[in-house]
Design a protein around this motif. Structure first.
Motif, PDB file in Angstrom:
ATOM      1  N   THR A 452      28.684 -28.336 -65.660  1.00  0.00           N
ATOM      2  CA  THR A 452      28.825 -29.741 -66.016  1.00  0.00           C
ATOM      3  C   THR A 452      27.891 -30.608 -65.182  1.00  0.00           C
ATOM      4  OG1 THR A 452      31.147 -29.370 -66.558  1.00  0.00           O
ATOM      5  CG2 THR A 452      30.439 -31.648 -66.261  1.00  0.00           C
ATOM      6  N   PRO A 453      27.028 -31.394 -65.803  1.00  0.00           N
ATOM      7  CA  PRO A 453      26.177 -32.302 -65.025  1.00  0.00           C
ATOM      8  C   PRO A 453      27.025 -33.276 -64.207  1.00  0.00           C
ATOM      9  CG  PRO A 453      25.400 -32.133 -67.290  1.00  0.00           C
ATOM     10  CD  PRO A 453      26.748 -31.479 -67.249  1.00  0.00           C
ATOM     11  N   SER A 454      26.512 -33.640 -63.058  1.00  0.00           N
ATOM     12  CA  SER A 454      27.211 -34.622 -62.215  1.00  0.00           C
ATOM     13  C   SER A 454      26.248 -35.739 -61.852  1.00  0.00           C
ATOM     14  CB  SER A 454      27.759 -33.955 -60.950  1.00  0.00           C
ATOM     15  OG  SER A 454      26.716 -33.379 -60.181  1.00  0.00           O
ATOM     16  N   SER A 455      26.776 -36.951 -61.853  1.00  0.00           N
ATOM     17  CA  SER A 455      25.931 -38.110 -61.590  1.00  0.00           C
ATOM     18  C   SER A 455      25.481 -38.136 -60.133  1.00  0.00           C
ATOM     19  CB  SER A 455      26.696 -39.393 -61.918  1.00  0.00           C
ATOM     20  OG  SER A 455      25.887 -40.522 -61.651  1.00  0.00           O
ATOM     21  N   HIS A 671      19.374 -43.703 -64.399  1.00  0.00           N
ATOM     22  CA  HIS A 671      20.526 -42.806 -64.309  1.00  0.00           C
ATOM     23  C   HIS A 671      20.034 -41.414 -63.965  1.00  0.00           C
ATOM     24  CE1 HIS A 671      24.876 -42.698 -66.071  1.00  0.00           C
ATOM     25  NE2 HIS A 671      24.793 -42.087 -64.912  1.00  0.00           N
ATOM     26  N   ALA A 672      20.579 -40.805 -62.887  1.00  0.00           N
ATOM     27  CA  ALA A 672      20.129 -39.490 -62.428  1.00  0.00           C
ATOM     28  C   ALA A 672      21.313 -38.531 -62.372  1.00  0.00           C
ATOM     29  CB  ALA A 672      19.484 -39.604 -61.050  1.00  0.00           C
ATOM     30  N   PHE A 673      21.062 -37.277 -62.781  1.00  0.00           N
ATOM     31  CA  PHE A 673      22.101 -36.250 -62.803  1.00  0.00           C
ATOM     32  C   PHE A 673      21.582 -34.956 -62.203  1.00  0.00           C
ATOM     33  CE2 PHE A 673      22.857 -39.009 -66.392  1.00  0.00           C
ATOM     34  CZ  PHE A 673      24.225 -39.234 -66.373  1.00  0.00           C
ATOM     35  N   ALA A 674      22.473 -34.252 -61.508  1.00  0.00           N
ATOM     36  CA  ALA A 674      22.258 -32.840 -61.236  1.00  0.00           C
ATOM     37  C   ALA A 674      22.759 -32.095 -62.465  1.00  0.00           C
ATOM     38  CB  ALA A 674      23.034 -32.416 -59.998  1.00  0.00           C
ATOM     39  N   GLY A 675      21.897 -31.276 -63.046  1.00  0.00           N
ATOM     40  CA  GLY A 675      22.268 -30.575 -64.273  1.00  0.00           C
ATOM     41  C   GLY A 675      21.471 -31.079 -65.461  1.00  0.00           C
ATOM     42  N   ALA A 676      21.419 -30.242 -66.470  1.00  0.00           N
ATOM     43  CA  ALA A 676      20.638 -30.551 -67.672  1.00  0.00           C
ATOM     44  C   ALA A 676      21.550 -31.100 -68.758  1.00  0.00           C
ATOM     45  CB  ALA A 676      19.919 -29.305 -68.172  1.00  0.00           C
ATOM     46  N   LEU A 677      21.317 -32.340 -69.158  1.00  0.00           N
ATOM     47  CA  LEU A 677      22.046 -32.899 -70.284  1.00  0.00           C
ATOM     48  C   LEU A 677      21.555 -32.265 -71.578  1.00  0.00           C
ATOM     49  CD1 LEU A 677      22.836 -34.986 -68.089  1.00  0.00           C
ATOM     50  CD2 LEU A 677      22.776 -36.730 -69.884  1.00  0.00           C
TER      51      LEU A 677
END
Length: 694
Positions: A452-455, A671-677
């Motif tokens: 799950t991507p996390s912000s 907006h930045a996330f760890a993980g691939a949307l």
């Protein structure tokens, strides 16, 4: 011979050639008799190719022939009925036909026919003479009865029957004795044609449900003449797939000597196994087991987990290898003195790869990396006889036909058996080992591997205090450099289309404000890199250029390393496109992966564009999105991303020893996330809300 006038005369006429059986057609069907005779759904056109010998020495236009067709049958009173038809003249070699009259043909009666050619002087032999054959057909004027449908696994209209990943077998049977095929289709699923072993017999098709839902099979019977019945429908209800029959999370407490099973039998751990190891980020796992690669680094329940390897099964686990230069086993199951199945890492080829072996058949694919997590899933589908391999939720390698052994002995974690004992021991971490007694379908494979991507930051850019704009969830703010300011729509602004005296003011990109950059020094920075660019990440932004015809490249997002940017997103005026640039190394002049997507600059009065970058380390793919859309030419391979160490930059990029490519325009919703949307998640970026990864 010649006459007294010297005019040449043709030699004696030769009769036309006997029509060949292979040139005869009953409608579109070949000439046949007996059990192979044609069945037709309407009065057919009988046709034949007729030839006059070239030796007749007539001019080509004079080689004309007619066809004489003859058809006969025995009526209900036992009397023979006969029809004949003579065609018009056509050139030799043409196909000639007789469309039979509809009002005289008796249904369900064997009708015979033949043909001969005439050149105006002589007849050819009948097509039925000597080595020829009579042609036969039956005119069928009745459509077949609809099929009855049954399934032992999925009885009709029974609510929620097992289940996703379990094949159903659906038998179609029409009362009509001349049915030769059944056409079928499942709602949203496969369709095709099934043929019974004999006319009028049943036919069975298999179907693998891929989702829990109400489903429906529709079928039509087709008889020998091509007539089709009305539709039969069969409604059934598929529930979720069965849970794993064996499941070891391997998240046991440090010092444990046994791995507790959530399903199946607890697994005894050798002394080379320690619990409390790191878990793959953004998953439900909290800890894993570390295996040291020694003879004592294994776990086993002492009994089979796959009860019958000849039936469908699946084996999966999270794995993080400590090395990739030798063969290593994630999980296997003994079959006497050898292994009936094995999932693991193969170093046999030019490069290491993940592998799944069943009964001697091997599927290999993916690229293991030391210290990097991967989710592995091996599936054996007994219905198709194929083994397949999924890495990080994506099928990889080439499916292989397998012939599993019937023996089922002890299941092993971290080692595999052959005639010389156990070997290929795992060195690294393992977690969430599961065994299913069914097919795990692609959507489930993706779910098991999902992280799950996390912000890591969401800056709405509505306000600024002391030169900083807050992070929406209380994280580190963006620091505004010179030439950067927050624009807000003035209070009390009016609506020009309602008030003719209204003086219009610029609108914010999203919400009530945005970041305005002057194109000379204007920029903003985040504290730290925000995302790890060597791992999967996603960054989105809303951007509007101030000029309709920009004169130079301008960067909206970049993340620097020591010598170059780990990535940058910039606008190229000459291409009218947003471009993503990702160097392969942290050095000047390094090779780069570059993708672009068309988007015209709309000037400061436009609505701008929503731009996003997605790097998926699991698939080694990078994608550039503009306004929620990507494409093949905006997607590229990136096998080894590297970690940028600098602060995330808004509005500028590294150029030589300094900064450049300053953006002249407006920026909002960073907006930045760890993980691939996923493609499904990307359109929600830039809306001012948080994506829901539900």
């Amino acid at each position: 011979m010649t006459t007294g006038t010297g005019v040449a005369q043709a030699a004696d006429n030769l009769p036309p050639k006997q029509p060949l059986v292979q040139d005869l057609r009953t409608g579109q069907k070949a000439c046949a008799a007996g059990d192979e005779r044609a069945y037709v759904s309407g009065p057919p056109a009988l046709s034949a190719v007729l030839y006059d010998p070239e030796e007749d020495n007539h001019p080509a236009e004079a080689n004309l022939v007619t066809g004489e067709f003859e058809a006969w049958w025995t009526d209900a009173d036992g009397a023979e009925q006969r029809l004949t038809h003579t065609t018009l003249e056509t050139p030799s070699g043409d196909r000639q036909q007789w469309r039979m009259p509809a009002d005289v043909l008796p249904p369900d009666t064997v009708i015979s026919w033949r043909v001969r050619a005439n050149d105006g002087a002589a007849n050819s032999p009948w097509s039925s003479e000597d080595d020829g054959s009579v042609c036969e057909f039956v005119y069928d004027d009745d459509s077949p009865e609809p099929a009855k449908i049954t399934s032992p696994e999925y009885p009709e209209k029974v609510f929620w029957v097992d289940g996703v990943g379990v094949y159903g077998h659906f038998t179609m049977d029409s009362p009509s004795d001349d049915v030769v095929a059944y056409t079928y289709r499942f709602i949203g699923g496969p369709g095709g044609t099934a043929r019974p072993e004999r006319p009028g017999g049943p036919a069975t098709v298999s179907y693998l449900p891929l989702r829990s839902s109400a489903d429906e099979l529709t079928v039509q019977s087709v008889d020998r003449s091509g007539r089709v019945s009305s539709e039969s429908s069969y409604r059934f209800y598929v529930k979720d797939g069965r849970a794993a029959v064996a499941h070891w999370p391997l998240d046991d407490a440090e010092g444990a000597t046994t791995a507790d099973a959530e399903a199946g039998t607890d697994a005894r751990a050798g002394s080379g196994v320690t619990f409390g190891g790191p878990a793959p980020a953004r998953t439900a796992l909290t800890a894993t087991a570390t295996l040291d690669g020694s003879v004592h680094g294994y776990l086993t329940p002492g009994s089979p987990a796959v009860a019958d390897p000849r039936k469908s099964f699946a084996v999966s686990a999270w794995a993080r290898p400590a090395q990739t230069d030798r063969n290593m086993t994630v999980a296997s199951q003994d079959a006497g003195d050898s292994a009936g199945l094995a999932l693991g890492l193969s170093a046999r080829g030019e490069a290491p790869a993940w592998s799944f072996t069943v009964g001697g058949a091997r599927v290999s694919g993916g690229a293991p990396e030391a210290g990097e997590w991967a989710h592995l899933l091996g599936v054996y589908d007994a219905e198709t006889g194929e083994a397949r391999l999924y890495v990080n939720g994506h099928e990889t390698g080439t499916r292989s036909e397998a012939a599993p052994a019937g023996a089922a002995d002890a299941f092993q974690i971290g080692r595999v058996r052959d005639g010389n004992g156990y070997h290929d021991r795992w060195h690294g971490e393992l977690g969430d080992v599961r065994v299913h007694d069914r097919v795990v379908v692609p959507a489930e494979a993706a779910g098991l591997a999902h992280r799950t991507p996390s912000s890591r930051g969401h800056w709405s850019l509505e306000t600024a205090t002391d030169g900083t704009s807050p992070e929406r969830n209380g994280g580190a703010p963006l620091k505004l450099g010179s030439g950067a300011s927050i624009y807000r729509v003035p209070d009390g602004s009016c609506l020009p289309w309602l008030d003719p005296d209204c003086v219009p003011v610029p609108e914010a990109l999203v919400g009530e404000g945005h970041l305005a950059l002057d194109g000379r020094t204007g920029h903003a920075t985040a504290q730290g890199p925000v995302v790890d660019t060597s791992d999967s990440f996603t960054i989105g932004v809303v951007v509007r250029l101030a000029d309709r015809e920009p004169e130079r490249p301008m960067t909206v997002l970049s993340l620097p390393g020591e010598h170059t940017d780990a990535f940058k997103v910039r606008y190229l005026p000459e291409q009218h496109a947003w471009q993503l640039v990702m160097p392969h190394k942290d050095q000047r002049g390094a090779p780069e992966t570059v993708v672009a997507r068309f988007a015209r600059a709309d000037g400061r009065d436009g609505t701008g564009h929503r731009v996003a970058v997605v790097y998926d380390d699991a698939t080694d793919k990078v994608r550039l999105y503009v306004d929620g859309q990507t494409s093949a030419d905006a997607t590229a391979d990136l096998p080894n991303g590297w970690r940028g160490s600098g602060a995330l930059q808004i509005g500028r990029a590294r150029t030589g020893d300094g900064w450049g490519e300053y953006l002249h325009g407006d920026v909002d919703e960073v907006h930045a996330f760890a993980g691939a949307l996923t493609d499904r998640d990307i359109p929600s970026l830039g809306s001012g809300t948080e994506p829901c990864f539900c």
